[in-house]
Motif scaffolding. Sequence first.
Motif, PDB file in Angstrom:
ATOM      1  N   GLU A  52       0.813  -1.127  -0.184  1.00  0.00           N
ATOM      2  CA  GLU A  52       0.006  -0.045   0.056  1.00  0.00           C
ATOM      3  C   GLU A  52       0.586   1.399  -0.110  1.00  0.00           C
ATOM      4  O   GLU A  52       0.632   2.197  -0.684  1.00  0.00           O
ATOM      5  N   GLY A  53       2.025   1.200   0.687  1.00  0.00           N
ATOM      6  CA  GLY A  53       2.767   2.572   0.839  1.00  0.00           C
ATOM      7  C   GLY A  53       3.487   2.439  -0.334  1.00  0.00           C
ATOM      8  O   GLY A  53       3.689   3.875  -1.014  1.00  0.00           O
ATOM      9  N   TRP A  54       3.921   1.562  -1.094  1.00  0.00           N
ATOM     10  CA  TRP A  54       4.587   1.643  -2.243  1.00  0.00           C
ATOM     11  C   TRP A  54       3.661   2.157  -3.584  1.00  0.00           C
ATOM     12  O   TRP A  54       4.052   2.918  -4.203  1.00  0.00           O
ATOM     13  N   ALA A  55       2.445   1.657  -3.524  1.00  0.00           N
ATOM     14  CA  ALA A  55       1.545   2.149  -4.442  1.00  0.00           C
ATOM     15  C   ALA A  55       1.092   3.545  -4.113  1.00  0.00           C
ATOM     16  O   ALA A  55       1.163   4.335  -5.162  1.00  0.00           O
ATOM     17  N   ALA A  56       1.109   3.934  -2.943  1.00  0.00           N
ATOM     18  CA  ALA A  56       0.727   5.449  -2.715  1.00  0.00           C
ATOM     19  C   ALA A  56       2.019   6.376  -3.398  1.00  0.00           C
ATOM     20  O   ALA A  56       1.594   7.299  -3.953  1.00  0.00           O
ATOM     21  N   PHE A  57       3.302   5.832  -2.830  1.00  0.00           N
ATOM     22  CA  PHE A  57       4.386   6.407  -3.549  1.00  0.00           C
ATOM     23  C   PHE A  57       4.442   6.497  -5.131  1.00  0.00           C
ATOM     24  O   PHE A  57       4.745   7.651  -5.553  1.00  0.00           O
ATOM     25  N   MET A  58       4.037   5.550  -5.761  1.00  0.00           N
ATOM     26  CA  MET A  58       4.112   5.307  -7.409  1.00  0.00           C
ATOM     27  C   MET A  58       2.903   6.353  -7.642  1.00  0.00           C
ATOM     28  O   MET A  58       3.316   6.987  -8.628  1.00  0.00           O
ATOM     29  N   ASP A  59       1.725   6.330  -7.006  1.00  0.00           N
ATOM     30  CA  ASP A  59       0.810   7.415  -7.579  1.00  0.00           C
ATOM     31  C   ASP A  59       1.235   8.780  -7.417  1.00  0.00           C
ATOM     32  O   ASP A  59       0.743   9.505  -8.285  1.00  0.00           O
ATOM     33  N   GLY A  60       2.021   9.223  -6.188  1.00  0.00           N
ATOM     34  CA  GLY A  60       2.752  10.563  -6.306  1.00  0.00           C
ATOM     35  C   GLY A  60       3.525  10.832  -7.298  1.00  0.00           C
ATOM     36  O   GLY A  60       3.596  11.926  -7.879  1.00  0.00           O
ATOM     37  N   VAL A  61       4.358   9.770  -7.754  1.00  0.00           N
ATOM     38  CA  VAL A  61       5.330  10.097  -8.814  1.00  0.00           C
ATOM     39  C   VAL A  61       4.839  10.230 -10.034  1.00  0.00           C
ATOM     40  O   VAL A  61       5.204  11.262 -10.693  1.00  0.00           O
ATOM     41  N   LYS A  62       3.444   9.615 -10.448  1.00  0.00           N
ATOM     42  CA  LYS A  62       2.869   9.644 -11.643  1.00  0.00           C
ATOM     43  C   LYS A  62       2.147  11.019 -11.697  1.00  0.00           C
ATOM     44  O   LYS A  62       2.106  11.358 -12.822  1.00  0.00           O
ATOM     45  N   VAL A  63       1.830  11.738 -10.682  1.00  0.00           N
ATOM     46  CA  VAL A  63       1.147  13.056 -10.695  1.00  0.00           C
ATOM     47  C   VAL A  63       2.092  13.809 -10.616  1.00  0.00           C
ATOM     48  O   VAL A  63       1.847  15.217 -10.448  1.00  0.00           O
ATOM     49  N   GLY A  64       3.478  13.805 -10.335  1.00  0.00           N
ATOM     50  CA  GLY A  64       4.385  14.860 -10.133  1.00  0.00           C
ATOM     51  C   GLY A  64       4.439  15.323  -8.797  1.00  0.00           C
ATOM     52  O   GLY A  64       4.960  16.576  -8.626  1.00  0.00           O
ATOM     53  N   ALA A  65       3.938  14.859  -7.776  1.00  0.00           N
ATOM     54  CA  ALA A  65       3.903  15.128  -6.403  1.00  0.00           C
ATOM     55  C   ALA A  65       5.416  15.442  -5.872  1.00  0.00           C
ATOM     56  O   ALA A  65       5.531  16.182  -4.999  1.00  0.00           O
TER      57      ALA A  65
END
Length: 68
Positions: A52-65
């Motif tokens: 879950e933590g890795w998925a949240a991190f990757m989601d952030g990377v994808k949106v430029g966070a």
Amino acid sequence: MKRHEIVTAFKKASASQSAGQDCVEVARTADGGRAVRDSKNPEGGLQFYAPEGWAAFMDGVKVGAFEG
């Protein structure tokens, strides 16, 4: 299988493959999470991230966070 068992080889981003480029390396763990290490010091230790933590991190990377 243990949760933190590393089940794939470590890989680093293709953008950091040229000579002199150091980066982090990532491998998949048995629970679907990731293990991360420093490519300059692979014996220096690991950080483990739950799926879950890795998925949240990757989601952030994808949106430029994390862009400065």
